[in-house]
Design a protein around this motif. Structure first.
Motif, mmCIF file in Angstrom:
data_model
loop_
_atom_site.group_PDB
_atom_site.id
_atom_site.type_symbol
_atom_site.label_atom_id
_atom_site.label_comp_id
_atom_site.label_asym_id
_atom_site.label_seq_id
_atom_site.Cartn_x
_atom_site.Cartn_y
_atom_site.Cartn_z
ATOM 1 N N ASP A 226 -6.246 1.470 -3.333
ATOM 2 C CA ASP A 226 -5.650 0.143 -3.482
ATOM 3 C C ASP A 226 -4.145 0.277 -3.718
ATOM 4 O OD1 ASP A 226 -8.078 -0.984 -3.088
ATOM 5 O OD2 ASP A 226 -8.498 -1.358 -5.199
ATOM 6 N N VAL A 227 -3.443 -0.815 -3.437
ATOM 7 C CA VAL A 227 -1.984 -0.750 -3.391
ATOM 8 C C VAL A 227 -1.370 -1.737 -4.375
ATOM 9 C CG1 VAL A 227 -0.049 -1.374 -1.872
ATOM 10 C CG2 VAL A 227 -1.867 0.104 -1.026
ATOM 11 N N VAL B 265 0.309 3.688 -4.056
ATOM 12 C CA VAL B 265 -1.072 3.736 -3.578
ATOM 13 C C VAL B 265 -1.899 4.419 -4.661
ATOM 14 C CG1 VAL B 265 -2.607 4.388 -1.713
ATOM 15 C CG2 VAL B 265 -0.206 3.950 -1.220
ATOM 16 N N GLU C 124 -0.912 3.900 7.214
ATOM 17 C CA GLU C 124 -0.612 2.566 7.742
ATOM 18 C C GLU C 124 0.754 2.075 7.247
ATOM 19 O OE1 GLU C 124 -2.430 -0.379 9.601
ATOM 20 O OE2 GLU C 124 -2.370 1.596 10.527
ATOM 21 N N THR C 125 1.078 2.386 5.989
ATOM 22 C CA THR C 125 2.369 1.965 5.436
ATOM 23 C C THR C 125 3.513 2.678 6.167
ATOM 24 O OG1 THR C 125 1.344 1.553 3.300
ATOM 25 C CG2 THR C 125 3.741 1.821 3.316
ATOM 26 N N ARG D 286 -9.426 6.398 1.784
ATOM 27 C CA ARG D 286 -8.781 5.077 1.678
ATOM 28 C C ARG D 286 -7.314 5.230 1.287
ATOM 29 N NH1 ARG D 286 -10.611 1.596 -2.297
ATOM 30 N NH2 ARG D 286 -9.934 -0.214 -1.155
ATOM 31 N N GLN D 287 -7.049 6.145 0.332
ATOM 32 C CA GLN D 287 -5.671 6.347 -0.111
ATOM 33 C C GLN D 287 -4.809 6.857 1.045
ATOM 34 O OE1 GLN D 287 -4.749 9.627 -2.821
ATOM 35 N NE2 GLN D 287 -3.566 8.226 -4.092
ATOM 36 N N TYR E 231 -5.392 6.533 4.191
ATOM 37 C CA TYR E 231 -5.295 5.458 5.195
ATOM 38 C C TYR E 231 -4.146 4.509 4.834
ATOM 39 C CZ TYR E 231 -6.375 1.264 7.841
ATOM 40 O OH TYR E 231 -6.274 0.162 8.659
ATOM 41 N N ALA E 232 -4.084 4.118 3.549
ATOM 42 C CA ALA E 232 -3.023 3.205 3.106
ATOM 43 C C ALA E 232 -1.648 3.841 3.312
ATOM 44 C CB ALA E 232 -3.230 2.833 1.639
ATOM 45 N N LEU F 207 -2.632 -4.480 4.713
ATOM 46 C CA LEU F 207 -3.640 -3.431 4.489
ATOM 47 C C LEU F 207 -4.992 -3.993 4.097
ATOM 48 C CD1 LEU F 207 -1.359 -0.984 2.496
ATOM 49 C CD2 LEU F 207 -2.370 -0.545 4.731
ATOM 50 N N THR G 93 -7.313 -2.180 -0.067
ATOM 51 C CA THR G 93 -7.178 -1.558 1.252
ATOM 52 C C THR G 93 -8.508 -1.580 2.018
ATOM 53 O OG1 THR G 93 -5.419 -0.133 0.436
ATOM 54 C CG2 THR G 93 -6.554 0.590 2.439
#
Lengths: 150, 109
Positions: B13-14, B8, A122-123, A115-116, A118-119, B25, A9
């Motif tokens: 990271d995904v 997530v 955005e998802t 970051r988590q 944010y992901a 992303l 990400t």
């Protein structure tokens, strides 16, 4: 026949980054958003040069510039400004001093949480644009996002 | 068909099973997760997980044999990866019979 997709990400959208910062505990009115990146400074008011020192990136030779900024006046004595360089086409990165990343509340663990979130943000926006709802389940440190099958 | 699952991780990271509609992303690495192939004895379809690290203790294992239709085999594959592997369930995999596990995933089938 399936494949794993592993995604590293990166911050590519300023609004989702700001939403993630708010979820991670930063008051929304502390956060500056700029279309053109602005200088960030250390606790003495001098321009920081983390990027130039770390990568010799000539764009930042005169000092770090960021699109999303939390000024040191909000963070308490000893803090430098915190910044995020956000680009849809180039590398995006956080501009946080080593001291803060190791010793303050704005450390690497906090940055991971940003970051988590944010992901997740955005998802959710991505699938909303496709007309799909996302159901969120927290499990330990992970967040599982379920998207309803068509 | 199962709901799509996107996990997530704590560091942001995904991990997901690939499809063309995943959100953009960041940099994406794509690796084989599993294989669905006709059974060598000509009796249905077999599902085998790849040796990718994300498959954890299940990597390389056959999770379904002689499944009647290819569609059912593909459904099993996705459901197993999303419901078991991506949730880190059953760490002590040797103590669990796969048949028993499949009954947990597909109750009443």
């Amino acid at each position: 026949m399936s494949h794993f997709s592993e995604i590293k990400t990166e911050f590519k959208d300023q609004d989702s980054l700001i939403d993630a910062l708010v979820v991670a505990g930063v008051p929304r009115d502390w956060i500056e958003k700029h279309l053109e990146p602005q200088q960030i400074c250390d606790y003495k008011g001098n321009p920081t040069k983390y990027r130039w020192q770390d990568t010799q990136d000539k764009r930042f030779k005169s000092g770090d510039k960021a699109h999303v900024i939390i000024r040191r006046s909000h963070l308490g004595s000893g803090h430098n400004d915190l910044g995020f360089y956000v680009s849809k086409t180039d590398e995006s990165f956080a501009l946080i001093c080593d001291w803060a990343r190791q010793k303050s509340g704005y450390n690497d663990k906090w940055l991971s949480k940003v970051r988590q979130q944010y992901a997740v943000c955005e998802t959710e926006k991505h699938y909303a644009r496709l007309g799909k709802k996302v159901h969120k389940v927290q499990e330990g440190g992970k967040i599982h996002l379920y998207i309803k099958a068509a | 068909m199962s709901d799509k699952l996107i996990t997530v991780q704590e560091n942001g990271d995904v991990l997901a099973l690939y499809d063309d509609n995943l959100p953009a992303l960041g940099k994406q690495i794509i690796n084989r997760a599993s294989h669905v192939e006709p059974s060598p004895d000509g009796n249905g379809w077999n599902v085998t997980l790849s040796n990718h690290a994300a498959n954890g203790p299940w990597k390389g294992q056959v999770i379904g044999r002689n499944i009647r239709t290819r569609r059912e085999a593909l459904d099993l594959e996705v459901k197993f990866i999303q419901d078991i592997i991506m949730h880190d369930r059953i760490q002590d995999h040797e103590s669990v019979q796969i048949g028993e596990l499949l009954r947990q995933i597909f109750p009443g089938e």
